[in-house]
Design a protein around this motif. Structure first.
Motif, PDB file in Angstrom:
ATOM      1  N   SER A   1      -3.988   7.420  -2.492  1.00 53.80           N
ATOM      2  CA  SER A   1      -3.455   6.107  -2.106  1.00 53.80           C
ATOM      3  C   SER A   1      -3.609   5.124  -3.251  1.00 53.80           C
ATOM      4  O   SER A   1      -4.474   5.275  -4.124  1.00 53.80           O
ATOM      5  N   GLN A   2      -2.751   4.116  -3.248  1.00 48.24           N
ATOM      6  CA  GLN A   2      -2.780   3.043  -4.232  1.00 48.24           C
ATOM      7  C   GLN A   2      -2.358   1.754  -3.530  1.00 48.24           C
ATOM      8  O   GLN A   2      -1.618   1.792  -2.541  1.00 48.24           O
ATOM      9  N   ARG A   3      -2.808   0.618  -4.047  1.00 48.96           N
ATOM     10  CA  ARG A   3      -2.361  -0.655  -3.492  1.00 48.96           C
ATOM     11  C   ARG A   3      -2.320  -1.718  -4.573  1.00 48.96           C
ATOM     12  O   ARG A   3      -2.950  -1.593  -5.618  1.00 48.96           O
ATOM     13  N   THR A   4      -1.543  -2.781  -4.286  1.00 49.58           N
ATOM     14  CA  THR A   4      -1.430  -3.898  -5.212  1.00 49.58           C
ATOM     15  C   THR A   4      -1.097  -5.147  -4.409  1.00 49.58           C
ATOM     16  O   THR A   4      -0.495  -5.047  -3.325  1.00 49.58           O
TER      17      THR A   4
ATOM     18  N   GLY B   1       1.033   2.016   8.399  1.00 46.03           N
ATOM     19  CA  GLY B   1       2.382   1.663   7.966  1.00 46.03           C
ATOM     20  C   GLY B   1       2.884   2.576   6.872  1.00 46.03           C
ATOM     21  O   GLY B   1       4.027   3.055   6.920  1.00 46.03           O
ATOM     22  N   ALA B   2       2.036   2.860   5.885  1.00 45.91           N
ATOM     23  CA  ALA B   2       2.433   3.739   4.786  1.00 45.91           C
ATOM     24  C   ALA B   2       2.578   5.184   5.263  1.00 45.91           C
ATOM     25  O   ALA B   2       3.513   5.890   4.870  1.00 45.91           O
ATOM     26  N   ILE B   3       1.661   5.627   6.120  1.00 44.31           N
ATOM     27  CA  ILE B   3       1.749   6.992   6.665  1.00 44.31           C
ATOM     28  C   ILE B   3       3.044   7.144   7.460  1.00 44.31           C
ATOM     29  O   ILE B   3       3.756   8.148   7.348  1.00 44.31           O
ATOM     30  N   GLY B   4       3.359   6.139   8.277  1.00 40.21           N
ATOM     31  CA  GLY B   4       4.579   6.197   9.072  1.00 40.21           C
ATOM     32  C   GLY B   4       5.834   6.157   8.228  1.00 40.21           C
ATOM     33  O   GLY B   4       6.828   6.836   8.542  1.00 40.21           O
ATOM     34  N   ALA B   5       5.818   5.386   7.144  1.00 37.90           N
ATOM     35  CA  ALA B   5       6.980   5.338   6.255  1.00 37.90           C
ATOM     36  C   ALA B   5       7.228   6.709   5.628  1.00 37.90           C
ATOM     37  O   ALA B   5       8.372   7.160   5.508  1.00 37.90           O
TER      38      ALA B   5
ATOM     39  N   MET C   1       5.976   1.213  -9.308  1.00 34.82           N
ATOM     40  CA  MET C   1       4.710   1.384 -10.014  1.00 34.82           C
ATOM     41  C   MET C   1       3.722   2.196  -9.189  1.00 34.82           C
ATOM     42  O   MET C   1       3.085   3.141  -9.692  1.00 34.82           O
ATOM     43  N   LEU C   2       3.574   1.857  -7.903  1.00 35.57           N
ATOM     44  CA  LEU C   2       2.626   2.572  -7.048  1.00 35.57           C
ATOM     45  C   LEU C   2       3.032   4.035  -6.878  1.00 35.57           C
ATOM     46  O   LEU C   2       2.189   4.933  -6.922  1.00 35.57           O
ATOM     47  N   CYS C   3       4.323   4.267  -6.686  1.00 33.00           N
ATOM     48  CA  CYS C   3       4.798   5.655  -6.529  1.00 33.00           C
ATOM     49  C   CYS C   3       4.531   6.461  -7.798  1.00 33.00           C
ATOM     50  O   CYS C   3       4.086   7.617  -7.739  1.00 33.00           O
ATOM     51  N   GLN C   4       4.790   5.877  -8.943  1.00 32.29           N
ATOM     52  CA  GLN C   4       4.551   6.570 -10.211  1.00 32.29           C
ATOM     53  C   GLN C   4       3.067   6.849 -10.425  1.00 32.29           C
ATOM     54  O   GLN C   4       2.699   7.914 -10.947  1.00 32.29           O
ATOM     55  N   GLN C   5       2.209   5.930 -10.012  1.00 31.94           N
ATOM     56  CA  GLN C   5       0.767   6.151 -10.128  1.00 31.94           C
ATOM     57  C   GLN C   5       0.316   7.312  -9.251  1.00 31.94           C
ATOM     58  O   GLN C   5      -0.522   8.135  -9.669  1.00 31.94           O
ATOM     59  N   LEU C   6       0.866   7.402  -8.045  1.00 32.67           N
ATOM     60  CA  LEU C   6       0.496   8.496  -7.146  1.00 32.67           C
ATOM     61  C   LEU C   6       0.942   9.840  -7.705  1.00 32.67           C
ATOM     62  O   LEU C   6       0.196  10.822  -7.664  1.00 32.67           O
ATOM     63  N   ILE C   7       2.149   9.900  -8.215  1.00 35.83           N
ATOM     64  CA  ILE C   7       2.663  11.158  -8.764  1.00 35.83           C
ATOM     65  C   ILE C   7       1.865  11.560 -10.005  1.00 35.83           C
ATOM     66  O   ILE C   7       1.533  12.735 -10.204  1.00 35.83           O
ATOM     67  N   ALA C   8       1.509  10.576 -10.838  1.00 38.79           N
ATOM     68  CA  ALA C   8       0.738  10.870 -12.048  1.00 38.79           C
ATOM     69  C   ALA C   8      -0.647  11.411 -11.716  1.00 38.79           C
ATOM     70  O   ALA C   8      -1.221  12.190 -12.482  1.00 38.79           O
ATOM     71  N   ALA C   9      -1.184  11.025 -10.563  1.00 40.28           N
ATOM     72  CA  ALA C   9      -2.513  11.493 -10.155  1.00 40.28           C
ATOM     73  C   ALA C   9      -2.498  12.926  -9.654  1.00 40.28           C
ATOM     74  O   ALA C   9      -3.558  13.533  -9.466  1.00 40.28           O
TER      75      ALA C   9
ATOM     76  N   GLU D   1       0.845  -1.195   0.000  1.00 43.15           N
ATOM     77  CA  GLU D   1       0.000   0.000   0.000  1.00 43.15           C
ATOM     78  C   GLU D   1       0.876   1.240   0.000  1.00 43.15           C
ATOM     79  O   GLU D   1       1.874   1.305   0.735  1.00 43.15           O
ATOM     80  N   ALA D   2       0.524   2.204  -0.821  1.00 39.91           N
ATOM     81  CA  ALA D   2       1.291   3.449  -0.903  1.00 39.91           C
ATOM     82  C   ALA D   2       0.357   4.640  -0.745  1.00 39.91           C
ATOM     83  O   ALA D   2      -0.775   4.621  -1.223  1.00 39.91           O
ATOM     84  N   VAL D   3       0.843   5.669  -0.035  1.00 42.55           N
ATOM     85  CA  VAL D   3       0.065   6.886   0.150  1.00 42.55           C
ATOM     86  C   VAL D   3       0.932   8.098  -0.166  1.00 42.55           C
ATOM     87  O   VAL D   3       2.151   8.072  -0.007  1.00 42.55           O
TER      88      VAL D   3
END
Length: 313
Positions: free
Chosen positions: A38-41, A302-306, A56-64, A25-27
């Motif tokens: 947020s995105q997940r896979t 977990g993602a927020i803390g990261a 992939m998840l990071c790129q999707q978030l930035i593209a959004a 999961e990425a936020v």
């Protein structure tokens, strides 16, 4: 209100990625920790697959968020993590033996990448979501009752890694009287009774999750279920006591898969802590049971803390 996908976002942002055994999961968050997207896979095993999914998840978030630039990227991941070098050692559930994930992800994403152990990241995230105030030179703790058992220790708002990075590995303190064998090579580790993998081993079920079934059977008065649940709760209470007496945290946040059993599980923990303290003026004065807070349910801590770890590194 967060900006719409057509707006440009100029304030510095961070991306946090929580790599779990079943999902990643990425936020995207702002400097105040607000989740913007947020995105997940599903998780795929191996160095190359994990790297691909993270990028992939990071790129999707930035593209959004057109115009957004990630000031930093944080990754929370299981295993032995050297947060200084960004190298992961022995993340068995992910099929990783050694992986310089920080350098490889940074090269692909063109942004600084910081890597933390997943429990340490979740500790920061839980505190941020719950609004726990930190104090200088005072610790707070997050105990994760997940597949394994570990604690994240936050001191003065920052992760305490210890001298070698094993700070908080309370699951491998060998004081559990049943002396079950642990994969770490010891016997009697707290993780052998106070973890999701332990409950699945001790209380196997054909359908569904073991912990909710164990709790439901115990609440109907099933003697065997209550005996087994007492063993699990006793292990959790030992972990809480050890954390409290060694670190003296202001708050002890408890989260992880076992806590999905809900308030009855927490009630058992606090009741046993009070019972253990009842014959000791010392433990009674420590008021350990009153320091416990349940981790926020349904939030990507977990993602927020990261992401937060990457901001304050």
């Amino acid at each position: 209100m967060p900006p719409t996908p057509t707006q440009h976002y100029c304030e510095p942002i961070a991306i946090g990625v929580d790599v779990g055994g079943t999902k990643i999961e990425a936020v995207m968050v702002d400097l105040h920790g607000n989740v913007l997207a947020s995105q997940r896979t599903p998780t795929h095993r191996g160095n190359a697959a994990v790297l691909h999914d993270i990028t992939m998840l990071c790129q999707q978030l930035i593209a959004a968020r057109p115009g957004a630039t990630a000031q930093s990227i944080g990754i929370g991941i299981p295993g032995q993590v050297d947060s200084d070098s960004g190298v992961i050692h022995s993340a068995v559930n992910l099929g990783i033996s050694e992986f310089a994930v920080a350098d490889e992800a940074a090269a692909l994403l063109h942004a600084p990448v910081h890597v933390e152990n997943d429990v340490n990241a979740a500790a920061l995230g839980a505190m941020a979501v719950l609004g726990v105030s930190t104090r200088p030179n005072v610790a707070d703790a997050f105990i994760n009752l997940g597949t394994g058992l570990a604690a994240g220790i936050i001191r003065s708002g920052r992760i305490d890694h210890g001298a070698t990075g094993i700070c908080g590995e309370i699951g491998h303190i060998a004081v559990e009287p049943h002396r079950f064998a642990c994969p770490c090579g010891q016997r009697g580790c707290l993780e052998t009774v106070a973890s999701g993998s332990a409950v699945e081993r001790l209380w196997p079920v054909k359908h569904g999750a073991a912990m909710p079934d164990l709790m439901a059977k115990a609440q109907t008065g099933d003697a065997k279920a209550n005996e087994m649940l007492d063993m699990v709760v006793a292990g959790v209470c030992r972990a809480v006591q050890i954390t409290a007496l060694c670190v003296d945290p202001a708050t002890i946040i408890i989260g992880g898969g076992l806590t999905r059993a809900g308030q009855p599980f927490f009630d058992r923990i606090t009741a046993m802590l009070r019972e253990l303290a009842s014959g000791s003026a010392f433990l009674t004065s420590a008021a350990i049971d009153r320091r416990i807070i349940a981790a926020p349910a349904g939030r990507p801590i977990g993602a927020i803390g990261a992401a937060k770890a990457a901001f304050i590194r």
